[in-house]
Motif scaffolding. Structure first.
Motif: not given
Length: 441
Positions: A183-189
């Motif tokens: 669920g991390s918002p950084d998955r595509n970072t």
């Protein structure tokens, strides 16, 4: 976002991206068959498979059940990896913004970690809970980033990842870390510095020049060979691997003592005070009462004195039955477990000292720091409380220089080898710390 910054180091399936670049992409089947026997190329599973009518190819497809939480992969699934140039580091990527000082033990470990990173070797840092393992990494990470290397710090539990993230972001502000967990918002970072759960490493392939595994003895990593495979798959063929733990398993302890495993031992905390040693206390058959009388009396006395408490329970149902009794002392008292939807918020509230007493399963046995707390383990003889778990729980107390002591009680219905071994291990570390001049008498 460029293709390089999205794909670099990752191993993805079709459902995880929208468009595919025309070049610099390598492919391989997600499931490999050898003599009709399947093996998952993402997690190395060879036994946990099932079949289903596949919407993608229209056939009866074999799929991997072991890593399905990362997205289903079947015998018709393709894994995509990037083989083009990686994004360049920020020119100040390796600049370390930290003004703290290292203890004598930390300095030795820091030099050894930096050397292992420089020469692409494996190294174990065996440091007691609260010794400052994270600070030991700073210089090695700085050197790696300055040399254009990509670094990942992985931990088995998301709580540890969330605890590490702000600390690394503060000391490497020019290189904001990508923080990866469910669920991390950084998955595509993309970032040259990654902090990740070990599960998220399933999605990487030959990505990292430096891979640091924190809490290497923790569940589920220590019991799950596919997670250990994911670590090896995520590192580059020529790379360094750094392990961190306060409680290595018996085989590794033996290898360290016989010189077969390269390691640095830090037997004392940075504030030079001895580790608090647990006391055992019989509490009767805790399974047949909501809260044992002496446990409740101990907790009430501590709260009256202004102490904050972390109480460990072996099972959720026992803990939840006890919670209303504790709430009669103070309605702010809470409980937490792995499936608790408010887990992050409760841990944050405890850290802000808004919760006077927190009941927890073993989910908080490691990787979290609450200043000035006392510890109790209820039902300490339960099989879930292994030697390493008890050492880690005890390690939550006395971690800061402002609060270097703490009362640790193992409430039990019969002493176990695990309890006695945990106490002996803590006493042995204190002995070594004094012997090496790392603890003030």
């Amino acid at each position: 976002m460029t293709y390089a910054s999205f794909f670099a180091g990752r191993e993805l399936i079709d459902e995880e991206f929208k468009t595919l670049p025309d070049e610099h992409i390598a492919t391989r089947p997600a499931i490999h068959f050898n003599g009709g026997k399947p093996r998952c190329n993402r997690c190395n599973n060879t036994t946990n498979f099932a079949s289903h009518p596949c919407a993608r190819c229209g056939n009866l497809c074999t799929y991997c059940r072991n890593c399905i939480e990362m997205g289903k992969i079947s015998s018709c699934t393709t894994l995509y990896t990037w083989n083009g140039p990686s994004p360049k580091h920020h020119e100040n990527a390796g600049t370390l913004h930290w003004t703290g000082t290292l203890s004598a033990g930390q300095k030795v470990a820091s030099r050894n970690v930096e050397r292992a990173i420089c020469y692409s070797r494996e190294h174990l840092v065996w440091a007691v809970a609260g010794a400052g393992k994270t600070e030991v990494l700073f210089q090695g990470i700085a050197s790696a980033l300055s040399a254009g290397k990509r670094v990942c710090i992985a931990a088995p539990r998301s709580d540890v990842v969330r605890e590490l993230a702000p600390r690394l972001a503060a000391v490497f502000p020019d290189t904001p870390p990508a923080v990866l967990y469910g669920g991390s918002p950084d998955r595509n970072t993309y970032s040259p510095l990654v902090i990740s759960t070990t599960h998220q490493l399933y999605r990487f392939y030959h990505a990292f020049d430096v891979l640091i595994v924190d809490e290497v003895d923790a569940y589920p990593y220590t019991f799950d060979r596919s997670l250990q495979f994911a670590v090896q798959k995520a590192r580059k063929p020529e790379s360094s691997l750094i392990y961190l733990t306060a409680t290595p398993h018996a085989e590794w302890q033996s290898e360290v003592k016989t010189g077969k495993r390269e390691a640095t031992l830090i037997p004392a905390r940075y504030h030079r005070r001895p580790l608090p040693v647990p006391k055992t206390e019989w509490c009767g058959n805790w399974k047949k009462t909501t809260v044992p009388k002496n446990v409740l009396l101990w907790a009430k006395a501590k709260v009256k004195e202004g102490h904050r408490l972390l109480l460990f329970y072996p099972h959720i149902d026992t803990m939840e039955k006890a919670l209303p009794i504790f709430k009669e002392m103070d309605p702010r008292i809470e409980s937490v477990h792995a499936a608790d939807p408010l887990r992050k918020e409760k841990v944050a509230s405890m850290r802000r000292q808004e919760i006077p007493v927190l009941l927890s399963t073993t989910i908080l046995e490691r990787g979290v720091t609450f200043p000035g707390i006392d510890i109790a383990v209820i039902g300490a003889e339960d099989e879930v409380f292994t030697e390493s778990a008890l050492v880690q729980m005890a390690g939550r107390a006395g971690r800061s220089a402002d609060y270097p002591t703490g009362d640790i009680r193992l409430f039990h219905y019969g002493k176990t080898d695990a309890m006695m071994k945990a106490i002996r291990q803590i006493n042995e570390m204190n002995r070594l710390g004094i012997e090496r001049g790392l603890i003030d008498r």
